[in-house]
Design an enzyme around this catalytic site. Structure first.
Site, PDB file in Angstrom:
ATOM      1  N   CYS A   2       0.822  -1.211   0.000  1.00  0.00           N
ATOM      2  CA  CYS A   2       0.000   0.000   0.000  1.00  0.00           C
ATOM      3  C   CYS A   2       0.861   1.268   0.000  1.00  0.00           C
ATOM      4  O   CYS A   2       2.007   1.251   0.442  1.00  0.00           O
ATOM      5  CB  CYS A   2      -0.872   0.014   1.245  1.00  0.00           C
ATOM      6  N   ARG A  27       5.217  -0.228  -6.471  1.00  0.00           N
ATOM      7  CA  ARG A  27       5.268  -1.072  -5.276  1.00  0.00           C
ATOM      8  C   ARG A  27       4.214  -2.164  -5.320  1.00  0.00           C
ATOM      9  O   ARG A  27       4.236  -3.069  -4.491  1.00  0.00           O
ATOM     10  CB  ARG A  27       5.052  -0.211  -4.026  1.00  0.00           C
ATOM     11  N   TRP A  74      -2.951  -2.781  -1.416  1.00  0.00           N
ATOM     12  CA  TRP A  74      -2.615  -4.171  -1.736  1.00  0.00           C
ATOM     13  C   TRP A  74      -3.364  -4.993  -0.703  1.00  0.00           C
ATOM     14  O   TRP A  74      -3.072  -4.932   0.490  1.00  0.00           O
ATOM     15  CB  TRP A  74      -1.107  -4.376  -1.630  1.00  0.00           C
ATOM     16  N   ASN A 103      -1.896   2.248   5.779  1.00  0.00           N
ATOM     17  CA  ASN A 103      -1.020   1.131   5.395  1.00  0.00           C
ATOM     18  C   ASN A 103      -0.746   0.315   6.646  1.00  0.00           C
ATOM     19  O   ASN A 103      -0.514   0.886   7.712  1.00  0.00           O
ATOM     20  CB  ASN A 103       0.340   1.636   4.889  1.00  0.00           C
ATOM     21  N   GLY A 104      -0.713  -1.011   6.502  1.00  0.00           N
ATOM     22  CA  GLY A 104      -0.380  -1.857   7.645  1.00  0.00           C
ATOM     23  C   GLY A 104      -1.514  -2.790   8.001  1.00  0.00           C
ATOM     24  O   GLY A 104      -2.475  -2.942   7.236  1.00  0.00           O
ATOM     25  N   GLU A 482      18.269 -17.862  -8.321  1.00  0.00           N
ATOM     26  CA  GLU A 482      17.833 -16.510  -8.670  1.00  0.00           C
ATOM     27  C   GLU A 482      17.274 -16.485 -10.099  1.00  0.00           C
ATOM     28  O   GLU A 482      16.274 -15.822 -10.376  1.00  0.00           O
ATOM     29  CB  GLU A 482      19.021 -15.544  -8.502  1.00  0.00           C
ATOM     30  N   LYS A 486      13.504 -15.317 -10.985  1.00  0.00           N
ATOM     31  CA  LYS A 486      13.217 -14.233 -11.940  1.00  0.00           C
ATOM     32  C   LYS A 486      12.284 -14.753 -13.024  1.00  0.00           C
ATOM     33  O   LYS A 486      11.333 -14.082 -13.414  1.00  0.00           O
ATOM     34  CB  LYS A 486      14.502 -13.727 -12.611  1.00  0.00           C
ATOM     35  N   GLU A 489       8.701 -15.341 -11.686  1.00  0.00           N
ATOM     36  CA  GLU A 489       8.125 -14.089 -11.202  1.00  0.00           C
ATOM     37  C   GLU A 489       7.559 -13.223 -12.335  1.00  0.00           C
ATOM     38  O   GLU A 489       6.463 -12.694 -12.220  1.00  0.00           O
ATOM     39  CB  GLU A 489       9.275 -13.337 -10.528  1.00  0.00           C
ATOM     40  N   HIS A 505      19.132 -37.327  -7.861  1.00  0.00           N
ATOM     41  CA  HIS A 505      18.382 -37.732  -6.668  1.00  0.00           C
ATOM     42  C   HIS A 505      16.890 -37.436  -6.796  1.00  0.00           C
ATOM     43  O   HIS A 505      16.178 -37.415  -5.799  1.00  0.00           O
ATOM     44  CB  HIS A 505      18.953 -37.021  -5.433  1.00  0.00           C
ATOM     45  N   LYS A 604       6.341  -4.766  -4.525  1.00  0.00           N
ATOM     46  CA  LYS A 604       7.773  -4.473  -4.424  1.00  0.00           C
ATOM     47  C   LYS A 604       8.284  -4.614  -3.000  1.00  0.00           C
ATOM     48  O   LYS A 604       9.354  -5.130  -2.762  1.00  0.00           O
ATOM     49  CB  LYS A 604       8.025  -3.048  -4.937  1.00  0.00           C
TER      50      LYS A 604
HETATM   51  C1  F6R Z   1      12.706 -11.050  -6.326  1.00  0.00           C
HETATM   52  C2  F6R Z   1      12.337 -10.047  -5.370  1.00  0.00           C
HETATM   53  C3  F6R Z   1      11.812 -10.480  -4.046  1.00  0.00           C
HETATM   54  C4  F6R Z   1      12.553  -9.743  -2.925  1.00  0.00           C
HETATM   55  C5  F6R Z   1      11.980 -10.129  -1.559  1.00  0.00           C
HETATM   56  C6  F6R Z   1      12.725  -9.486  -0.427  1.00  0.00           C
HETATM   57  O1  F6R Z   1      12.981 -10.484  -7.567  1.00  0.00           O
HETATM   58  O2  F6R Z   1      12.454  -8.884  -5.605  1.00  0.00           O
HETATM   59  O3  F6R Z   1      11.913 -11.861  -3.894  1.00  0.00           O
HETATM   60  O4  F6R Z   1      13.908 -10.078  -3.002  1.00  0.00           O
HETATM   61  O5  F6R Z   1      10.629  -9.747  -1.497  1.00  0.00           O
HETATM   62  O6  F6R Z   1      12.638  -8.090  -0.500  1.00  0.00           O
HETATM   63  P1  F6R Z   1      13.680  -7.162   0.246  1.00  0.00           P
HETATM   64  O7  F6R Z   1      15.018  -7.409  -0.367  1.00  0.00           O
HETATM   65  O8  F6R Z   1      13.178  -5.770   0.035  1.00  0.00           O
HETATM   66  O9  F6R Z   1      13.660  -7.573   1.692  1.00  0.00           O
END
Ligand code: F6R
Length: 609
Positions: A2, A27, A74, A103-104, A482, A486, A489, A505, A604
């Site tokens: 949010c 975000r 959100w 927010n929260g 990673e 990506k 995601e 395995h 985000k």
């Molecule tokens: C992946 C991604 C998320 C963040 C995760 C942690 O591309 O962006 O998996 O890495 O939500 O977020 P932070 O680093 O802000 O704690």
């Protein structure tokens, strides 16, 4: 997650409120809304669509006003429908006195709801936030600041709120606990926002509120009281050139822009690093580092993969035992506390609720030697930890982390070298060698970015697939993780990563001509082992897509595509090999036409559990 924007001005503030929401869009959110004081009433427009659609709603209802609040939501409590979108009104939608954005999460909202319903309040949403609006209205006795101060004392949970009152139209009140909120200071106008970036078009003068603060925002002044009701000064900072950072420039997507910004982001992160020294992590770092016998890394998502890479570096360079834990797991399991452990929290945003919760759990267990590796200097994580290292990736807007991830790796490598130095395991010659490698890293990264056309061609082949397997070994196993993260995601292709030695395995059962396998194949001491794992794939008709280093002796064939990176970069190789993973996912997503910067269901900054 949010976002909040609010303004008290002497001009129609709606365009700036909407612009603020646009800047917060990255975000992640599922609905948005705005409320203003107009013709002696509070009026609002809400939408379950993009901010652009909210503009149409505003035009349709001919909204304008000098004082207003806006919100991107959100969903946590209640579905993303218009009635749940903020701002919420109280006592009711026809003659509202209070408008509120929140927010929260309010943990005692059910109790508050029951109490307020007993007093005749009718709820029109399923949100926890509406209870705060009614609570403030219930406590209102002619002074909004006073009502908010009383109301927040009755809240349990986390909140940042912006509140507007019909009877005091040139005033906004904000309050925070556990969620960020800033005051933006203008000339004859003042603002509130959950993130300074939201105010980039109106002011660069920002005061960061602390937990428990309540802020009174009026045209020509603002003041703040802390949780004890004492008047406090929160320093006003000038935030450098943050408006340009949110512009796309020549790029179509923020993720693309941020991938290509990585050489600059790494160079900026290394800007003050002229030698390896504990002070890079804070004044007290030498004493802390000298007293630890182990390291615990806490993180989520991509940051967890950065932390996993660091385990390889710290154990080999500093010979310190390292544990890496997913923050949301660590915080709820019974672990064995060791007060001599260095607790390192890795987080781009510094607002991730699980990471903050995990650090708090560690501290409750007397593990007080804490270090934050974070991209946001004003974040809660920086305040929570004793030491810190700020990565200088600059604001990251694409939901999928790219430049924040590679700069985290740089910071973690510096940590490994520093711990090695404190433990007398880093010779001067080795220090100079590693510093040279770090300094040349931006150039090396640029050479990998130049592989984009070849990677684009691969992504066209992969984009029609339903599943992809990623393989890596040693410190490139986290790179494979990673890469898979990506890929799923942003392209929504199901992708999994395995340490290549694990293939036999279980996952080998998945290999067929329908299962593309992406292998991370640096020219390191595990290369021959990895080649054997790749043979296991070829022998079962799997199609390999290999990112190899030059001179690694892997040649393309009918069942194997190969892209060669121009050099093997030693211990820093995971940083270079991450870039093709990002580009592959980006181009696969582009070909599939997904919303790359705002992938579905994701946000985000994950400020809820
Ligand atoms: C992946 C991604 C998320 C963040 C995760 C942690 O591309 O962006 O998996 O890495 O939500 O977020 P932070 O680093 O802000 O704690």
């Amino acid at each position: 997650m949010c976002g909040i924007v609010g303004a008290v001005a002497q001009r129609n503030i709606l365009p700036d409120l909407v612009d603020g929401l646009k800047r917060l869009e990255y975000r992640g959110y599922d609905s948005c809304g705005v409320a203003v004081y107009q013709d002696r009433r509070l009026v609002r427009a809400r939408s379950v669509d993009r901010v652009a659609n909210l503009r149409d709603e505003i035009a349709k209802h001919a909204l304008s006003g000098y004082t207003g609040i806006a919100h991107t939501r959100w969903a946590t409590h209640g579905k993303p429908v218009t009635t749940n979108a903020h701002p919420h009104f109280s006592p009711d939608a026809d003659s509202p006195r209070i408008a509120l954005s929140h927010n929260g999460i309010i943990e005692n909202s059910d109790e508050l709801r029951a109490m307020l319903q007993e007093h005749g309040y009718v709820f029109s949403s399923q949100t926890d936030s509406e209870a705060i609006a009614h609570l403030i209205d219930y406590l209102y006795n002619g002074d909004l600041f006073d009502a908010v101060q009383q109301a927040v004392k009755k809240l349990r949970g986390s909140y940042a709120i912006a509140v507007l009152c019909r009877d005091e139209p040139h005033r906004l009140v904000g309050a925070r606990d556990g969620m960020p909120l800033v005051v933006g200071v203008g000339e004859g106008e003042n603002f509130l926002a959950s993130d300074a970036i939201a105010l980039a078009s109106v002011t660069d003068r920002i005061a960061y509120l602390e937990n428990g603060d309540v802020a009174d925002i009026q045209l020509h002044r603002h003041w703040v009281v802390d949780s004890n009701g004492q008047r406090v000064e929160r320093q006003v900072h000038t935030v450098a050139a943050h408006s340009g950072a949110a512009d796309l420039g020549l790029y179509r997507y923020y993720m693309q822009k941020e991938i290509f910004e990585q050489p600059r982001a790494v160079a900026d992160t290394l800007q003050d690093v002229t030698s390896i020294m504990p002070e890079l992590f804070g004044d007290d770092a030498w004493r802390v580092f000298n007293s630890v016998d182990s390291v615990l890394l806490l993180a989520c998502g991509g940051s967890f993969h950065a932390a996993l890479t660091a385990k390889y570096w710290i154990e080999s360079l500093a010979q310190l035992p390292v544990n890496v834990e997913i923050a949301s797991e660590y915080r709820y399991r019974e672990s064995v506390a060791n007060p001599n452990t260095l607790v390192v929290a890795v987080s781009q945003s510094g607002e991730t609720a699980d990471v903050l919760g995990a650090v708090q759990v560690a501290k409750q267990q007397q593990m007080l030697k804490t270090l934050a590796i974070c991209n946001v200097p004003s974040s809660a994580l920086i305040r929570e930890c004793q030491l810190n290292f700020i990565t200088r990736a600059g604001i990251e807007i694409g939901v999928a982390s790219t430049k924040a991830f590679t700069t985290q790796l740089v910071a973690l490598f510096l940590l490994a070298l520093t711990l090695a130095q404190v433990r007398s395991r880093l010779s001067d010659a080795d220090e100079q060698m590693h510093l040279r490698a770090l300094r040349h890293l931006p150039d090396a990264m640029s050479r990998v970015l130049a592989l984009e056309p070849q990677i684009m061609a691969w992504s066209e082949l992969l984009t029609r697939k339903d599943n992809i397997l990623f393989l890596g070994r040693g410190m490139h196993y986290p790179v494979a993780l990673e890469g898979a993260l990506k890929m799923k995601e942003i392209s929504y292709i199901h992708a999994e990563a395995y340490a290549a030695g694990e293939l036999k395995h279980g996952p080998l059962a998945l290999i067929s001509d329908q299962m593309p396998v992406v292998a991370v194949a640096p020219n390191d001491r595990l290369l021959e082992k990895l080649k054997s794992n790749m043979h296991e794939v070829s022998a079962r008709s799997g199609k390999l897509f290999v990112f190899a280093d030059i001179d690694c002796g892997i040649a393309p064939s009918a069942d194997m595509e190969v892209i060669r990176l121009t050099e093997y970069y030693g211990l820093l190789s995971p940083i270079l090999h991450t870039i093709p993973m990002q580009l592959l996912a980006f181009h696969a997503a582009l070909a599939r036409g997904t919303d790359i910067d705002k992938p579905r269901n994701l946000a985000k900054s994950v400020t809820v559990e």
